[in-house]
Design a protein around this motif. Sequence first.
Motif, PDB file in Angstrom:
ATOM      1  N   MET A  45      -0.815   5.752  -7.512  1.00  0.00           N
ATOM      2  CA  MET A  45      -0.550   5.244  -6.172  1.00  0.00           C
ATOM      3  C   MET A  45      -1.848   4.719  -5.573  1.00  0.00           C
ATOM      4  O   MET A  45      -2.801   5.476  -5.400  1.00  0.00           O
ATOM      5  N   ILE A  46      -1.901   3.417  -5.314  1.00  0.00           N
ATOM      6  CA  ILE A  46      -3.086   2.770  -4.765  1.00  0.00           C
ATOM      7  C   ILE A  46      -2.869   2.586  -3.268  1.00  0.00           C
ATOM      8  O   ILE A  46      -1.917   1.918  -2.849  1.00  0.00           O
ATOM      9  N   LEU A  47      -3.727   3.180  -2.454  1.00  0.00           N
ATOM     10  CA  LEU A  47      -3.566   3.167  -1.004  1.00  0.00           C
ATOM     11  C   LEU A  47      -4.514   2.157  -0.366  1.00  0.00           C
ATOM     12  O   LEU A  47      -5.672   2.031  -0.769  1.00  0.00           O
ATOM     13  N   TYR A  48      -4.011   1.473   0.656  1.00  0.00           N
ATOM     14  CA  TYR A  48      -4.775   0.447   1.364  1.00  0.00           C
ATOM     15  C   TYR A  48      -4.839   0.780   2.854  1.00  0.00           C
ATOM     16  O   TYR A  48      -3.949   1.447   3.393  1.00  0.00           O
ATOM     17  N   GLY A  49      -5.866   0.263   3.513  1.00  0.00           N
ATOM     18  CA  GLY A  49      -5.958   0.341   4.965  1.00  0.00           C
ATOM     19  C   GLY A  49      -5.955   1.765   5.501  1.00  0.00           C
ATOM     20  O   GLY A  49      -6.675   2.644   5.015  1.00  0.00           O
ATOM     21  N   SER A  50      -5.138   1.985   6.514  1.00  0.00           N
ATOM     22  CA  SER A  50      -5.072   3.299   7.148  1.00  0.00           C
ATOM     23  C   SER A  50      -4.595   4.374   6.186  1.00  0.00           C
ATOM     24  O   SER A  50      -5.029   5.522   6.254  1.00  0.00           O
ATOM     25  N   PHE A  51      -3.682   4.015   5.290  1.00  0.00           N
ATOM     26  CA  PHE A  51      -3.253   4.961   4.258  1.00  0.00           C
ATOM     27  C   PHE A  51      -4.468   5.474   3.476  1.00  0.00           C
ATOM     28  O   PHE A  51      -4.606   6.666   3.218  1.00  0.00           O
ATOM     29  N   ALA A  52      -5.347   4.566   3.090  1.00  0.00           N
ATOM     30  CA  ALA A  52      -6.512   4.937   2.293  1.00  0.00           C
ATOM     31  C   ALA A  52      -7.488   5.797   3.087  1.00  0.00           C
ATOM     32  O   ALA A  52      -8.137   6.694   2.535  1.00  0.00           O
ATOM     33  N   GLU A  53      -7.590   5.534   4.386  1.00  0.00           N
ATOM     34  CA  GLU A  53      -8.591   6.214   5.208  1.00  0.00           C
ATOM     35  C   GLU A  53      -8.149   7.608   5.648  1.00  0.00           C
ATOM     36  O   GLU A  53      -8.981   8.501   5.806  1.00  0.00           O
TER      37      GLU A  53
END
Length: 225
Positions: A45-53
Amino acid sequence: MRFKDVFSIIGPAMTGPSSSHTAGAVKLGRIARQWLGELPTEAKMILYGSFAETYQGHGTDLALLSGLMNMATDDPRIPDAEEWAEKLGMDYEIVTSGLPATHPNTVKFELKAGENTCTLMGASIGGGSVVVSHLNDFRVQLTGDFPALVLRHTDKSGVIASVTSIISESGVNIGFMQVDRKAREGEALTAMEMDTIPCTDVLTRLIQLPHILDIKVIDLKKGAD
């Protein structure tokens, strides 16, 4: 944003602190599970933006895992998703990306079960609502609010007409349809949101059509595990 229903404001029944980061993440996981067609044995699962932070603080990682295991948004097992994934033999990896995405709360799934593989990219857009933007790198726009039929097929003349004719004859209404292709006469994908999913006999007729490679049903109204 256009008003949909009261649940867009108060959010869904859920386990977790955030409708965007947990409830929406569960829904995206469930859609990805149905797109694969079975429990994945391997999941990235590759998370971007707020998900990643903020995924650890909001439990987004646990929510995504729970969705892949077909849990509901209010399932009390969500806080223990890692233990359940281990029990079920699912290997998983969470990766964060600094690349921009179309929405801050975006995730890309890369799933595998034996020889069966798939990818899905989608975003949690608030209030527990989601939008799936890509299936196997084909562009789509699925919300999970309605049952959906997704067909992989060869890009040949008459395929879409044959498919919609059979569905129309069955009395099922197509609310939204999108077609994307990788190359002329190459592989194509058609995604349709419907009022109801056609019966088994209709699905059988569809899969038997020339140039149809695969059909998947995505329906979050099906009971969670």
